[in-house]
Design a protein around this motif. Structure first.
Motif, PDB file in Angstrom:
ATOM      1  N   LYS A  21      14.782  51.507  28.323  1.00  0.00           N
ATOM      2  CA  LYS A  21      14.587  50.358  26.811  1.00  0.00           C
ATOM      3  C   LYS A  21      13.336  49.581  26.915  1.00  0.00           C
ATOM      4  CE  LYS A  21      18.838  52.430  24.892  1.00  0.00           C
ATOM      5  NZ  LYS A  21      20.174  52.105  24.915  1.00  0.00           N
ATOM      6  N   ASP A  22      13.693  48.957  28.241  1.00  0.00           N
ATOM      7  CA  ASP A  22      12.930  47.528  28.502  1.00  0.00           C
ATOM      8  C   ASP A  22      11.190  47.698  27.951  1.00  0.00           C
ATOM      9  OD1 ASP A  22      14.848  46.196  28.705  1.00  0.00           O
ATOM     10  OD2 ASP A  22      14.906  46.259  30.751  1.00  0.00           O
ATOM     11  N   ALA A  23      11.093  49.022  29.144  1.00  0.00           N
ATOM     12  CA  ALA A  23      10.059  49.750  29.171  1.00  0.00           C
ATOM     13  C   ALA A  23       9.065  49.818  27.264  1.00  0.00           C
ATOM     14  CB  ALA A  23       8.824  51.016  29.387  1.00  0.00           C
ATOM     15  N   LEU A  24       9.728  50.246  27.060  1.00  0.00           N
ATOM     16  CA  LEU A  24       9.750  50.139  25.252  1.00  0.00           C
ATOM     17  C   LEU A  24       9.494  48.975  24.077  1.00  0.00           C
ATOM     18  CD1 LEU A  24      11.632  53.794  24.397  1.00  0.00           C
ATOM     19  CD2 LEU A  24       8.788  53.572  25.126  1.00  0.00           C
ATOM     20  N   LYS A  25      10.130  48.627  25.067  1.00  0.00           N
ATOM     21  CA  LYS A  25       9.990  46.907  24.454  1.00  0.00           C
ATOM     22  C   LYS A  25       9.035  46.323  24.788  1.00  0.00           C
ATOM     23  CE  LYS A  25      12.701  47.554  21.330  1.00  0.00           C
ATOM     24  NZ  LYS A  25      12.794  47.821  20.222  1.00  0.00           N
ATOM     25  N   SER A  26       7.239  46.814  25.762  1.00  0.00           N
ATOM     26  CA  SER A  26       7.210  45.616  26.338  1.00  0.00           C
ATOM     27  C   SER A  26       5.785  45.252  25.939  1.00  0.00           C
ATOM     28  CB  SER A  26       6.859  46.490  27.254  1.00  0.00           C
ATOM     29  OG  SER A  26       5.863  47.738  27.966  1.00  0.00           O
ATOM     30  N   GLU A  27       5.076  44.800  26.291  1.00  0.00           N
ATOM     31  CA  GLU A  27       3.719  44.191  25.451  1.00  0.00           C
ATOM     32  C   GLU A  27       2.780  45.697  25.727  1.00  0.00           C
ATOM     33  OE1 GLU A  27       1.024  42.311  23.086  1.00  0.00           O
ATOM     34  OE2 GLU A  27       2.588  41.446  23.786  1.00  0.00           O
ATOM     35  N   GLN A  28       3.052  46.032  27.052  1.00  0.00           N
ATOM     36  CA  GLN A  28       1.818  47.165  27.052  1.00  0.00           C
ATOM     37  C   GLN A  28       1.861  48.280  26.195  1.00  0.00           C
ATOM     38  OE1 GLN A  28       2.125  49.112  31.077  1.00  0.00           O
ATOM     39  NE2 GLN A  28       0.243  50.056  30.343  1.00  0.00           N
ATOM     40  N   ALA A  29       3.251  48.801  25.792  1.00  0.00           N
ATOM     41  CA  ALA A  29       4.135  49.810  24.888  1.00  0.00           C
ATOM     42  C   ALA A  29       3.645  49.349  23.540  1.00  0.00           C
ATOM     43  CB  ALA A  29       5.721  49.716  25.233  1.00  0.00           C
ATOM     44  N   GLU A  30       3.423  48.317  23.000  1.00  0.00           N
ATOM     45  CA  GLU A  30       3.288  47.978  21.634  1.00  0.00           C
ATOM     46  C   GLU A  30       1.629  47.559  21.546  1.00  0.00           C
ATOM     47  OE1 GLU A  30       2.909  46.336  17.909  1.00  0.00           O
ATOM     48  OE2 GLU A  30       4.863  46.599  19.078  1.00  0.00           O
ATOM     49  N   ASP A  31       0.889  47.718  22.410  1.00  0.00           N
ATOM     50  CA  ASP A  31      -0.702  48.136  22.569  1.00  0.00           C
ATOM     51  C   ASP A  31      -1.264  49.606  22.217  1.00  0.00           C
ATOM     52  OD1 ASP A  31      -0.861  44.995  22.702  1.00  0.00           O
ATOM     53  OD2 ASP A  31      -2.055  45.124  24.772  1.00  0.00           O
ATOM     54  N   ILE A  32       0.116  50.067  23.075  1.00  0.00           N
ATOM     55  CA  ILE A  32      -0.438  51.554  23.684  1.00  0.00           C
ATOM     56  C   ILE A  32      -0.001  52.254  21.726  1.00  0.00           C
ATOM     57  CG2 ILE A  32       0.107  53.615  24.516  1.00  0.00           C
ATOM     58  CD1 ILE A  32      -0.008  51.910  26.962  1.00  0.00           C
ATOM     59  N   SER A  33       0.976  51.738  21.300  1.00  0.00           N
ATOM     60  CA  SER A  33       1.488  52.450  20.224  1.00  0.00           C
ATOM     61  C   SER A  33       0.914  52.054  19.184  1.00  0.00           C
ATOM     62  CB  SER A  33       2.815  51.892  20.125  1.00  0.00           C
ATOM     63  OG  SER A  33       3.537  50.966  20.034  1.00  0.00           O
ATOM     64  N   ASP A  34       0.456  50.707  19.121  1.00  0.00           N
ATOM     65  CA  ASP A  34      -0.350  50.769  17.332  1.00  0.00           C
ATOM     66  C   ASP A  34      -1.600  51.231  17.862  1.00  0.00           C
ATOM     67  OD1 ASP A  34       1.692  48.634  16.734  1.00  0.00           O
ATOM     68  OD2 ASP A  34      -0.190  46.763  18.060  1.00  0.00           O
ATOM     69  N   LYS A  35      -2.387  51.436  18.967  1.00  0.00           N
ATOM     70  CA  LYS A  35      -3.606  52.500  18.951  1.00  0.00           C
ATOM     71  C   LYS A  35      -3.134  53.787  18.514  1.00  0.00           C
ATOM     72  CE  LYS A  35      -5.924  49.819  21.904  1.00  0.00           C
ATOM     73  NZ  LYS A  35      -6.342  49.731  23.415  1.00  0.00           N
ATOM     74  N   LEU A  36      -1.963  54.135  19.495  1.00  0.00           N
ATOM     75  CA  LEU A  36      -1.656  56.097  18.642  1.00  0.00           C
ATOM     76  C   LEU A  36      -1.633  56.248  17.058  1.00  0.00           C
ATOM     77  CD1 LEU A  36      -1.404  58.105  19.700  1.00  0.00           C
ATOM     78  CD2 LEU A  36       1.014  57.863  20.260  1.00  0.00           C
ATOM     79  N   LEU A  37      -0.558  55.388  16.656  1.00  0.00           N
ATOM     80  CA  LEU A  37       0.108  54.788  15.619  1.00  0.00           C
ATOM     81  C   LEU A  37      -1.708  54.798  14.538  1.00  0.00           C
ATOM     82  CD1 LEU A  37       3.574  53.366  16.164  1.00  0.00           C
ATOM     83  CD2 LEU A  37       3.135  55.508  15.268  1.00  0.00           C
ATOM     84  N   ASP A  38      -2.160  53.573  14.308  1.00  0.00           N
ATOM     85  CA  ASP A  38      -3.326  53.939  13.706  1.00  0.00           C
ATOM     86  C   ASP A  38      -4.042  54.972  14.132  1.00  0.00           C
ATOM     87  OD1 ASP A  38      -2.612  51.357  13.251  1.00  0.00           O
ATOM     88  OD2 ASP A  38      -3.583  50.464  14.400  1.00  0.00           O
ATOM     89  N   GLY A  39      -4.106  55.481  14.696  1.00  0.00           N
ATOM     90  CA  GLY A  39      -5.137  56.312  14.717  1.00  0.00           C
ATOM     91  C   GLY A  39      -4.972  57.505  13.914  1.00  0.00           C
ATOM     92  N   VAL A  40      -3.178  57.934  14.549  1.00  0.00           N
ATOM     93  CA  VAL A  40      -2.553  59.291  13.910  1.00  0.00           C
ATOM     94  C   VAL A  40      -2.423  58.815  12.386  1.00  0.00           C
ATOM     95  CG1 VAL A  40      -0.536  60.055  13.246  1.00  0.00           C
ATOM     96  CG2 VAL A  40      -1.553  60.048  15.692  1.00  0.00           C
ATOM     97  N   ALA A  41      -2.345  57.796  11.768  1.00  0.00           N
ATOM     98  CA  ALA A  41      -3.023  56.748  10.385  1.00  0.00           C
ATOM     99  C   ALA A  41      -3.832  57.379   9.652  1.00  0.00           C
ATOM    100  CB  ALA A  41      -1.585  55.597  10.121  1.00  0.00           C
ATOM    101  N   ASP A  42      -5.240  56.884  10.348  1.00  0.00           N
ATOM    102  CA  ASP A  42      -6.255  56.748  10.002  1.00  0.00           C
ATOM    103  C   ASP A  42      -6.230  58.254   9.752  1.00  0.00           C
ATOM    104  OD1 ASP A  42      -6.540  54.310  10.244  1.00  0.00           O
ATOM    105  OD2 ASP A  42      -8.038  54.022  12.047  1.00  0.00           O
ATOM    106  N   ALA A  43      -6.107  59.374  10.718  1.00  0.00           N
ATOM    107  CA  ALA A  43      -5.830  60.824  10.402  1.00  0.00           C
ATOM    108  C   ALA A  43      -5.539  61.554   9.479  1.00  0.00           C
ATOM    109  CB  ALA A  43      -6.021  61.342  11.819  1.00  0.00           C
ATOM    110  N   ALA A  44      -4.832  60.735   9.445  1.00  0.00           N
ATOM    111  CA  ALA A  44      -3.647  61.545   7.984  1.00  0.00           C
ATOM    112  C   ALA A  44      -4.744  61.297   6.901  1.00  0.00           C
ATOM    113  CB  ALA A  44      -2.195  61.363   8.411  1.00  0.00           C
TER     114      ALA A  44
END
Length: 70
Positions: A21-44
């Protein structure tokens, strides 16, 4: 199916642990998830021609709220 139940229970215990749970709330997880989610949203949006952009962006934002710290 006792073996499968055991694996499922161990996976649930792992995912409920404080370290995960701590790892999912980390800054690193935020950066990775933002890039991934932006890419998926752009593709969709590209695939749908932007027809469902509002719904896609809403789903992206909802997922983003569950991962990371922002």
């Amino acid at each position: 199916m006792a073996g499968l139940d055991d694996i499922t229970n161990k996976a649930k215990e792992f995912l409920d642990s404080g370290a995960v749970k701590d790892a999912l709330k980390s800054e690193q997880a935020e950066d990775i998830s933002d890039k991934l989610l932006d890419g998926v949203a752009d593709a969709a949006n590209k695939v749908t021609g932007g027809k469902f952009e509002e719904q896609i962006d809403g789903a992206r934002d909802a997922a983003d709220g569950k991962i990371g710290n922002e």
